[in-house]
Motif scaffolding. Sequence first.
Motif: not given
Length: 473
Positions: A21-32, A69-79
């Motif tokens: 979506c080329l927007e800041l991550f919203s509740r990001p998830v991590l693939t294998a 879920p990729n919680f650290p990346l979510g925090a980075v997106a919020e920042l």
Amino acid sequence: MARALQALGEQLQAEATCPLCLELFSRPVLTACGHSLCSPCAQVLLGSPPRPAACPQCRATVEPGSLRPNFPLGAVAELAAALEEAAGEEAKRPRCSEHGEALELFCQSCFQVLCPRCREEGPHCGHRTRPAEEAAKILRETLQSNLVFLEKEKEEFNPKGESRINMLMGTVASEQQKLRTAFEQLQQFLREQEGALLAQLDGAHARLSEQHREYTCRVSERGTLLEELVEEIQKKRDQPAVEFLMDVAGILDRCVEAKVPVPDPVSSELQRTVSNLCKTSERVLAVLGDFRVDLLSKMDTERVKVLLDLETASRYLTISSDCRTLQIAEGWQNLSDTPKRFTGSASVLGSQGFTAGRHYWELEVGDGNNWAVGVALESVQRKESLMMAMEKIWALRMDWDRSYTALTMPPAPLSLQEEPRRIRVHLDYEAGQVTFYNTDNMQQLLQFKVSFSEKVFPYFWLGLPGTYIKLRS
């Protein structure tokens, strides 16, 4: 430094941006395969019902149920979102037109907002400053207190100036009406008195005319009688005695008639009447003259105290110690030749000049002749003769032969019915009028029409010894 921070912010935003979506991550998830997607984007990628799909970055298979879920990346997106918002707010802040930096300071001396460089480098260096937010808080409180005061003033505002003006206008209108009524009544009274006095004078004139006709008739009759008798007696005296005596009695009777004095041309009663009327007329004229002078003096707000200016006085003039009287000096006086001093004519100016308004002063002239009084411009020629200076002088002059002249350029002879000894000089600067009056009866003697553009001074001149000019206090 600002550019480096901007670059880091842009890099952080790139790392926190979803590849789908080329927007800041919203509740990001991590693939294998180790890549991240927004949770909504992952649901769209896997479909409904979920099925395996290719990773949008490496094309590896993403199995349903393998996402974590990729919680650290979510925090980075919020920042990153917070930094983007702060950068937007910073971009909206006003900036210094000279240095391009944010206006974040307030100069308390000049009441101006500044950037840090303005405080360090510009004309505000050394002035007391506050942070803009702190200064705004203080001034908001000040404005609020003013607002409370002004709102109260607005509620209680009830100016009474209009009622006062209306009251004064009513007072003026009332005085106008009083004056009109008083002057109308005075004029009516004067007309009645004028009519009564003129009627008496007309009656006396008619009686004089009648007695004049009678006197003329009697004189004519007596002249005729005398001529006839002279002629008859000359003929009679040489006649014979009897013929001579025949009608001599008639001639003698007529001689007696011719010897009777001719009656006075005017009866004593009429002479007394005329004398009384003339005295009454003189008293009335005197009263009217006194009334005129008294009225003008009581209305007088324009009289000025004029003294003679010693710095302008000619070496040929003697000025009294009180600077009110000038005469021709007995000899040439050793005075300094300053630019102000008259050296070409026996002239002097008043000490006070005028550039506006209505003013007058009064003076007395002696029994001699060759004097002039009036006004002159400040730029009047002082080193040349009177003839060369007349272009900027407006004066009344008595010449050596006791005739009068309107002294200006060119001079004009005047025909005055009297020799004024007390003179009023009246200056109306805006109207451009210089008027001369005989102070004894307030009769106008002369008036000049002038357009003034510089300071005007009282002017005085003497031509011969034997007279003086004295300013009246």
